[in-house]
Design a protein around this motif. Structure first.
Motif, PDB file in Angstrom:
ATOM      1  N   ASN A 123       0.805  -1.221   0.000  1.00  0.00           N
ATOM      2  CA  ASN A 123       0.000   0.000   0.000  1.00  0.00           C
ATOM      3  C   ASN A 123       0.840   1.274   0.000  1.00  0.00           C
ATOM      4  O   ASN A 123       0.290   2.370  -0.098  1.00  0.00           O
ATOM      5  N   SER A 124       2.178   1.120   0.120  1.00  0.00           N
ATOM      6  CA  SER A 124       3.037   2.305   0.140  1.00  0.00           C
ATOM      7  C   SER A 124       3.324   2.822  -1.263  1.00  0.00           C
ATOM      8  O   SER A 124       4.173   3.693  -1.441  1.00  0.00           O
ATOM      9  N   ILE A 125       2.632   2.314  -2.263  1.00  0.00           N
ATOM     10  CA  ILE A 125       2.849   2.742  -3.649  1.00  0.00           C
ATOM     11  C   ILE A 125       2.652   4.253  -3.790  1.00  0.00           C
ATOM     12  O   ILE A 125       1.665   4.814  -3.309  1.00  0.00           O
ATOM     13  N   LEU A 126       3.616   4.884  -4.465  1.00  0.00           N
ATOM     14  CA  LEU A 126       3.455   6.278  -4.866  1.00  0.00           C
ATOM     15  C   LEU A 126       3.537   6.355  -6.391  1.00  0.00           C
ATOM     16  O   LEU A 126       4.394   5.729  -7.013  1.00  0.00           O
ATOM     17  N   ARG A 129       2.928  10.418 -11.289  1.00  0.00           N
ATOM     18  CA  ARG A 129       2.055  11.538 -11.641  1.00  0.00           C
ATOM     19  C   ARG A 129       0.785  11.514 -10.800  1.00  0.00           C
ATOM     20  O   ARG A 129       0.292  10.451 -10.420  1.00  0.00           O
ATOM     21  N   GLN A 130       0.262  12.702 -10.531  1.00  0.00           N
ATOM     22  CA  GLN A 130      -1.044  12.808  -9.905  1.00  0.00           C
ATOM     23  C   GLN A 130      -2.109  12.426 -10.929  1.00  0.00           C
ATOM     24  O   GLN A 130      -1.827  12.289 -12.127  1.00  0.00           O
ATOM     25  N   LYS A 131      -3.340  12.287 -10.489  1.00  0.00           N
ATOM     26  CA  LYS A 131      -4.408  11.905 -11.416  1.00  0.00           C
ATOM     27  C   LYS A 131      -4.626  12.954 -12.502  1.00  0.00           C
ATOM     28  O   LYS A 131      -5.096  12.642 -13.593  1.00  0.00           O
ATOM     29  N   ASP A 132      -4.278  14.218 -12.200  1.00  0.00           N
ATOM     30  CA  ASP A 132      -4.445  15.276 -13.202  1.00  0.00           C
ATOM     31  C   ASP A 132      -3.245  15.406 -14.135  1.00  0.00           C
ATOM     32  O   ASP A 132      -3.191  16.299 -14.983  1.00  0.00           O
ATOM     33  N   GLY A 133      -2.243  14.510 -13.974  1.00  0.00           N
ATOM     34  CA  GLY A 133      -1.074  14.528 -14.843  1.00  0.00           C
ATOM     35  C   GLY A 133       0.086  15.359 -14.337  1.00  0.00           C
ATOM     36  O   GLY A 133       1.168  15.349 -14.936  1.00  0.00           O
ATOM     37  N   SER A 134      -0.084  16.076 -13.247  1.00  0.00           N
ATOM     38  CA  SER A 134       0.999  16.895 -12.696  1.00  0.00           C
ATOM     39  C   SER A 134       1.974  16.022 -11.913  1.00  0.00           C
ATOM     40  O   SER A 134       1.674  14.890 -11.541  1.00  0.00           O
ATOM     41  N   ASN A 135       3.172  16.579 -11.646  1.00  0.00           N
ATOM     42  CA  ASN A 135       4.178  15.850 -10.884  1.00  0.00           C
ATOM     43  C   ASN A 135       3.693  15.562  -9.472  1.00  0.00           C
ATOM     44  O   ASN A 135       3.081  16.421  -8.827  1.00  0.00           O
ATOM     45  N   ASN A 136       3.974  14.354  -8.980  1.00  0.00           N
ATOM     46  CA  ASN A 136       3.698  14.002  -7.590  1.00  0.00           C
ATOM     47  C   ASN A 136       4.998  14.184  -6.810  1.00  0.00           C
ATOM     48  O   ASN A 136       5.906  13.355  -6.892  1.00  0.00           O
ATOM     49  N   ALA A 137       5.094  15.283  -6.075  1.00  0.00           N
ATOM     50  CA  ALA A 137       6.347  15.617  -5.394  1.00  0.00           C
ATOM     51  C   ALA A 137       6.793  14.520  -4.431  1.00  0.00           C
ATOM     52  O   ALA A 137       7.989  14.251  -4.287  1.00  0.00           O
ATOM     53  N   ASP A 138       5.847  13.859  -3.777  1.00  0.00           N
ATOM     54  CA  ASP A 138       6.202  12.824  -2.803  1.00  0.00           C
ATOM     55  C   ASP A 138       6.983  11.675  -3.446  1.00  0.00           C
ATOM     56  O   ASP A 138       7.777  11.004  -2.789  1.00  0.00           O
ATOM     57  N   PHE A 139       6.732  11.436  -4.742  1.00  0.00           N
ATOM     58  CA  PHE A 139       7.404  10.348  -5.453  1.00  0.00           C
ATOM     59  C   PHE A 139       8.924  10.518  -5.422  1.00  0.00           C
ATOM     60  O   PHE A 139       9.675   9.546  -5.401  1.00  0.00           O
ATOM     61  N   TYR A 140       9.409  11.767  -5.398  1.00  0.00           N
ATOM     62  CA  TYR A 140      10.842  12.064  -5.484  1.00  0.00           C
ATOM     63  C   TYR A 140      11.504  12.162  -4.109  1.00  0.00           C
ATOM     64  O   TYR A 140      12.701  12.460  -4.023  1.00  0.00           O
ATOM     65  N   ILE A 267       5.664   3.854 -10.988  1.00  0.00           N
ATOM     66  CA  ILE A 267       5.320   3.809  -9.566  1.00  0.00           C
ATOM     67  C   ILE A 267       6.570   3.462  -8.771  1.00  0.00           C
ATOM     68  O   ILE A 267       7.574   3.005  -9.325  1.00  0.00           O
ATOM     69  N   ALA A 268       6.512   3.671  -7.463  1.00  0.00           N
ATOM     70  CA  ALA A 268       7.598   3.261  -6.568  1.00  0.00           C
ATOM     71  C   ALA A 268       6.989   2.863  -5.235  1.00  0.00           C
ATOM     72  O   ALA A 268       5.981   3.434  -4.799  1.00  0.00           O
ATOM     73  N   PHE A 269       7.583   1.859  -4.593  1.00  0.00           N
ATOM     74  CA  PHE A 269       7.176   1.447  -3.254  1.00  0.00           C
ATOM     75  C   PHE A 269       8.052   2.187  -2.243  1.00  0.00           C
ATOM     76  O   PHE A 269       9.281   2.170  -2.341  1.00  0.00           O
ATOM     77  N   MET A 320      14.889   0.671  -1.592  1.00  0.00           N
ATOM     78  CA  MET A 320      13.730   1.525  -1.313  1.00  0.00           C
ATOM     79  C   MET A 320      13.510   2.526  -2.451  1.00  0.00           C
ATOM     80  O   MET A 320      14.442   3.058  -3.047  1.00  0.00           O
ATOM     81  N   ALA A 321      12.231   2.751  -2.742  1.00  0.00           N
ATOM     82  CA  ALA A 321      11.788   3.756  -3.719  1.00  0.00           C
ATOM     83  C   ALA A 321      12.310   3.492  -5.125  1.00  0.00           C
ATOM     84  O   ALA A 321      12.477   4.418  -5.912  1.00  0.00           O
ATOM     85  N   THR A 322      12.563   2.230  -5.446  1.00  0.00           N
ATOM     86  CA  THR A 322      12.965   1.877  -6.815  1.00  0.00           C
ATOM     87  C   THR A 322      11.803   2.161  -7.771  1.00  0.00           C
ATOM     88  O   THR A 322      10.688   1.674  -7.550  1.00  0.00           O
ATOM     89  N   PRO A 323      12.027   2.925  -8.848  1.00  0.00           N
ATOM     90  CA  PRO A 323      10.915   3.219  -9.774  1.00  0.00           C
ATOM     91  C   PRO A 323      10.698   2.082 -10.781  1.00  0.00           C
ATOM     92  O   PRO A 323      11.658   1.502 -11.298  1.00  0.00           O
ATOM     93  N   PHE A 324       9.425   1.785 -11.059  1.00  0.00           N
ATOM     94  CA  PHE A 324       9.048   0.707 -11.976  1.00  0.00           C
ATOM     95  C   PHE A 324       8.070   1.237 -13.023  1.00  0.00           C
ATOM     96  O   PHE A 324       7.190   2.051 -12.720  1.00  0.00           O
ATOM     97  N   HIS A 325       8.220   0.737 -14.240  1.00  0.00           N
ATOM     98  CA  HIS A 325       7.171   0.870 -15.250  1.00  0.00           C
ATOM     99  C   HIS A 325       6.123  -0.211 -15.010  1.00  0.00           C
ATOM    100  O   HIS A 325       6.463  -1.358 -14.668  1.00  0.00           O
ATOM    101  N   ILE A 326       4.853   0.117 -15.208  1.00  0.00           N
ATOM    102  CA  ILE A 326       3.780  -0.884 -15.187  1.00  0.00           C
ATOM    103  C   ILE A 326       3.546  -1.312 -16.636  1.00  0.00           C
ATOM    104  O   ILE A 326       3.030  -0.538 -17.445  1.00  0.00           O
TER     105      ILE A 326
END
Length: 673
Positions: A123-126, A129-140, A267-269, A320-326
């Motif tokens: 459930n820690s998935i970040l 992008r936000q749902k509106d397509g903007s950057n999700n700052a928490d991801f970084y 996404i990243a966990f 930790m926080a390894t980015p993945f393509h879905i």
């Protein structure tokens, strides 16, 4: 307060004190135990913001009790200790089982905790992008956090000292901290992930702090995280090495969002993700039977070719926080005789070149916007996660707001100053208190070289109320007691009683209040206000010890004094006594009389305390009593009145009432199904 502990909180509703001791002895961490339902529910609600899931263990099999826990969002599982023969399928969906024997209950508890920790990792998935397509700052967050703090290492000695402070009242945890202090070696960091032999620091501090970006805890255990990062290496080349799996359960709404993403989405966990090489075992974990609604079985199929990992036997730990393509999300039925529906999410770790590009591009955007790294870290996740607390009737009358626990502080000797400087320090502290700068106020008071009783008690009260530093508060009040005489000594005993109560040392709290009451009883002229405070403190301590007759006697005596002896009358204090008495009577099983007292408290504050926030608290308390009695309509009426009285949507009293309404809605919806 910083969120210490694993991601799972154990809450015990043990009405007749049958099982608390057995569960406490079996656990490493402190469990939260309650004897009355309303207090148990309030605790879970008030701690809902710390991102920890709750497992409730209850000795009650009553429907309204189980439905109350079922409707609480943080509660993920309910275990019942009972010899009842009720079938689990007839109980609310969060109930795992009914256990007549303690050993069976504990086995189920440990299994549920392990599964829930894995679900919290999932459930820690970040999302990138936000749902509106903007950057999700928490991801970084972690890429920037590691870059910014990588060279600012907290030494092992400080890590140990700060951890002892955080777990000052938990003897079992202290033993594991000592083990860490004596035996930890950076090269053996992977051995310290074993939650049974070495629960500290990973399982008791690191894992939940990673999921929640708790910077206060992260700053303490940075050394351990960086040691763990050093063990991360690329896996050997070849599909047999790079294909790993992770089986878990996710909320359906999260799975729906994953299905809507494209192959360009990332996404990243927010954790060190524990995966395994065996698809069969991961699938078995994903399809473990559950009675929960709106939960999906999910199997992550992961290509870790471009990820940094640490092999640990059958388990592989992904950085930790390894980015993945879905790359794909499909729904299939399980194989090998498993017919449950499974969602398979295929992930591919993105190459380092691509990873570096998206991170550098984000930093460029932040720089162009005029934001520094420090600005970014503070805007994404607050540095301190405040807890809410509410004034008890035996506390000082200073308003209680939000507070946070300080990290380890090294005291520095101050030069001797003259009396004018001392006066200036106290005046400065009073000004800082008025502005709500609690930590700075404590520092000003601590600079006073020869503090008097008043200064020490003021400092102790700040440490307890505002900074939740109970050992520090205790030390200040004990110093004050050594200097105090007569009335100052009696008042200091009351301060000590409050601290011991908060430390759950109720016998010692009774001792302090009793000594204070003995002094005030002998004085002429009589001081009814202070006598009532002592009696209220005694009543609360007896109540906590489940000595309800004594609690009722003290509270009734305090109520009589406040109603007939204190002039002018303080109706808020009278209402507090009425509310306390209602709670005691409720615990004694006299629901009708308990409701009467709770209603009197509300009526009194409605007339005399329209601007008193305690009216909202009293209305909420009355509603909770009606809810516990199954009178849903009256419960809802009082919860809604509490909302009308308090317009500030962020105030904890209003949030509690809102949560109660949501729980009531969920209970009624569940009853209709």
């Amino acid at each position: 307060m910083a969120s210490k502990g694993s991601g799972v909180r154990i809450v015990v509703y043990d009405e007749y004190d049958k099982i608390h001791g057995s569960i406490r002895d079996a656990m490493i961490e402190t469990i939260e135990s309650f004897y009355h339902l309303s207090s148990c529910i309030s605790f879970i609600e008030q701690n809902a913001k710390d991102d920890r899931a709750s497992i409730v263990i209850t000795t009650s099999i009553e429907d309204h009790v189980l439905q109350s826990f079922e409707s609480l969002h943080p509660v993920e599982a309910i275990l019942i200790s009972s010899k009842s023969r009720r079938y689990v399928d007839t109980l609310p969906s969060k109930v795992i089982g009914v256990y007549p024997k303690m050993e069976n209950l504990l086995a189920a508890l440990f299994k549920a905790m392990e599964a829930l920790e894995l679900q919290l990792n999932a459930n820690s998935i970040l999302f990138h992008r936000q749902k509106d397509g903007s950057n999700n700052a928490d991801f970084y967050f972690y890429m920037i956090w590691k870059t910014h703090y990588g060279s600012q290492m907290v030494p092992k000695k400080s890590l140990v000292e700060q951890s002892r402070y955080l777990f000052y009242s938990e003897k079992k945890v202290k033993a594991h901290i000592q083990d860490f202090n004596a035996n930890y070696q950076a090269s053996e960091v992977l051995y310290w992930l074993d939650k049974y032999n070495h629960p500290f620091p990973y399982n008791l501090l690191v894992s939940n702090a990673l999921r929640t970006h708790d910077q206060q805890i992260l700053s303490v255990i940075r050394l351990f995280i960086l040691d763990l990062n050093k063990q991360m290496k690329p896996l050997p080349i070849g599909p047999s090495y790079n294909q790993v799996f992770f089986g878990t359960k996710l909320p359906i709404e999260l799975v729906d969002r994953l299905e809507q993403l494209t192959s360009k989405d990332i996404i990243a966990f927010q954790c060190f993700l524990p995966v395994i090489k065996s698809r069969t075992k991961a699938l078995a974990a994903a399809t473990e039977p559950t009675r929960r609604r709106k939960i999906a079985n999910v199997l992550f199929k992961i290509d870790a070719s471009n990820a940094l990992c640490a092999p640990m036997g059958e388990t592989v730990l992904i950085d930790m926080a390894t980015p993945f393509h879905i790359t794909c999300v499909t729904r299939n039925t399980g194989s090998g005789g498993v017919q449950q529906l499974v969602t398979i999410v295929t992930l591919v770790a993105i190459p380092k070149r691509h990873r570096d590009y998206i991170f550098s591009h984000f930093i460029e955007q932040q720089t162009k916007a005029g934001k520094t790294i420090s600005d970014f870290l503070q805007q994404t996740i607050p540095l301190v996660r405040p807890d809410n607390t509410y004034r008890r009737d035996d506390e000082d009358k200073s308003e209680i707001s939000q507070y946070s626990i300080p990290l380890y502080v090294v005291s520095v000797a101050q030069p001797r100053r003259d009396s004018l400087a001392v006066c200036n320090d106290e005046a400065e502290a009073d000004e800082l208190i008025a502005r709500g700068n609690w930590a700075q106020a404590v520092d000003s008071l601590a600079r006073i070289e020869h503090p008097n009783v008043r200064v020490l008690n003021k400092q102790g009260s700040l440490l307890r109320e505002r900074l939740q530093d109970l050992p520090g508060a205790l030390e200040c009040h004990e110093q004050a007691l050594g200097k105090a005489t007569d009335k100052g000594k009696a008042e200091t005993l009351i301060h000590l009683g409050i601290v011991y109560h908060d430390m759950k040392q109720y016998a010692e709290a009774l001792n302090q209040y009793s000594q204070a009451l003995q002094w005030f009883d002998k004085q002429k002229p009589r001081d009814p206000t202070m006598i009532a405070r002592c009696l209220v403190g005694l009543g609360n301590a007896y109540w906590a010890r489940r000595e309800l007759d004594e609690a009722r006697d003290c509270t009734e005596r305090a109520l009589a004094i406040r109603e007939h002896e204190i002039q002018p009358k303080n109706y808020s204090d009278i209402a507090s006594c009425l509310g306390n008495l209602g709670n005691i009577l409720h615990d004694q099983g006299d629901a009708e009389q308990a409701l009467g007292y709770a209603q009197q408290a509300v009526d009194l504050l409605t007339i005399h305390g329209k601007n008193d926030l305690r009216l909202a608290a009293s209305l909420n308390n009355l509603g909770a009593m009606y809810l516990a009695c199954g009178q849903n309509d009256k419960a809802r009426e009082n919860f809604e009145r509490a909302l009308e009285h308090l317009k500030d949507e962020n105030h904890p009293y209003r949030q509690s009432a809102s949560n109660n309404i949501a729980r009531l809605d969920a209970m009624e919806a569940a009853q209709k199904e």
